[in-house]
Design an enzyme around this catalytic site. Structure first.
Site, mmCIF file in Angstrom:
data_model
loop_
_atom_site.group_PDB
_atom_site.id
_atom_site.type_symbol
_atom_site.label_atom_id
_atom_site.label_comp_id
_atom_site.label_asym_id
_atom_site.label_seq_id
_atom_site.Cartn_x
_atom_site.Cartn_y
_atom_site.Cartn_z
ATOM 1 N N CYS A 112 51.157 -35.871 138.170
ATOM 2 C CA CYS A 112 51.402 -34.518 137.652
ATOM 3 C C CYS A 112 51.863 -33.487 138.686
ATOM 4 O O CYS A 112 52.135 -32.346 138.321
ATOM 5 C CB CYS A 112 50.189 -33.958 136.907
ATOM 6 S SG CYS A 112 49.805 -34.834 135.398
ATOM 7 N N ASP A 113 51.939 -33.839 139.958
ATOM 8 C CA ASP A 113 52.371 -32.864 140.955
ATOM 9 C C ASP A 113 53.057 -33.561 142.127
ATOM 10 O O ASP A 113 52.818 -33.235 143.287
ATOM 11 C CB ASP A 113 51.182 -32.042 141.442
ATOM 12 C CG ASP A 113 51.597 -30.727 142.110
ATOM 13 O OD1 ASP A 113 52.730 -30.277 141.879
ATOM 14 O OD2 ASP A 113 50.771 -30.165 142.858
ATOM 15 N N LEU A 114 53.915 -34.524 141.823
ATOM 16 C CA LEU A 114 54.595 -35.273 142.870
ATOM 17 C C LEU A 114 55.742 -34.434 143.432
ATOM 18 O O LEU A 114 56.636 -34.023 142.701
ATOM 19 C CB LEU A 114 55.126 -36.596 142.317
ATOM 20 C CG LEU A 114 55.678 -37.572 143.347
ATOM 21 C CD1 LEU A 114 54.601 -37.961 144.344
ATOM 22 C CD2 LEU A 114 56.229 -38.798 142.668
ATOM 23 N N THR A 132 53.208 -27.970 139.932
ATOM 24 C CA THR A 132 53.660 -26.839 140.715
ATOM 25 C C THR A 132 54.634 -25.991 139.904
ATOM 26 O O THR A 132 55.434 -26.532 139.154
ATOM 27 C CB THR A 132 54.360 -27.365 141.986
ATOM 28 O OG1 THR A 132 53.423 -28.157 142.712
ATOM 29 C CG2 THR A 132 54.841 -26.238 142.866
#
Length: 153
Positions: free
Chosen positions: A96-98, A137
């Protein structure tokens, strides 16, 4: 807590390895939680791809750049880690935030995915799934299933 849950049972060469965790209360009475990773001497991929002005000033010689071979190897390392999380871990995990700041590089420039704070553990049975808001992000949103379906066609 989500990060601890996500990292508890996963083992892969391209995921950060947690040494320990700590939990405390700071001087203002706020909860403090931290995960201690192994040190990654080459920092984040973001630092290599987009060095800040301060980093360029600190380095007296020419800034270091990644070769094409290193870039491809890093991309393969990340792909192996994502495949493991989605397909081979006991419970499928979506990061979910790569992003480049969450990809850390060890001494040998091997990529390790970090920061599982927004990770989502997928239920084993699809009927148990629930909808969630957009996570990650600001300015980044992971592709939805409809985009993945389009990519397959």
């Amino acid at each position: 807590m989500a990060e601890c849950e996500a990292l508890r049972n996963i083992r892969h060469r391209n995921l950060v390895k947690v040494i320990t965790s700590c939990s405390s209360i700071d001087f203002q009475g706020n909860d403090f939680k931290a995960l201690i990773y192994y040190y990654m001497p080459n920092g984040s991929l973001e630092r290599w791809l987009h060095p800040s002005l301060e980093q360029e000033i600190e380095i007296e010689e020419a800034p270091q750049r990644l070769s094409l071979r290193q870039r491809v190897t890093i991309a393969i390392d990340v792909a192996h880690a994502i495949h493991y999380l989605h397909q081979d871990s006991e419970v499928p995990i979506i990061h979910c935030d790569l992003k480049t700041s969450n990809i850390l590089l060890d001494n040998d420039m091997v990529a390790h995915i970090s920061d599982f704070g927004l990770a989502k553990l997928l239920p084993v049975k699809p009927a148990e799934s629930s909808s969630i808001g957009i996570r990650g992000t600001i300015g980044y949103a992971a592709p939805g299933n409809h985009l993945l379906q389009l990519a397959r066609n």
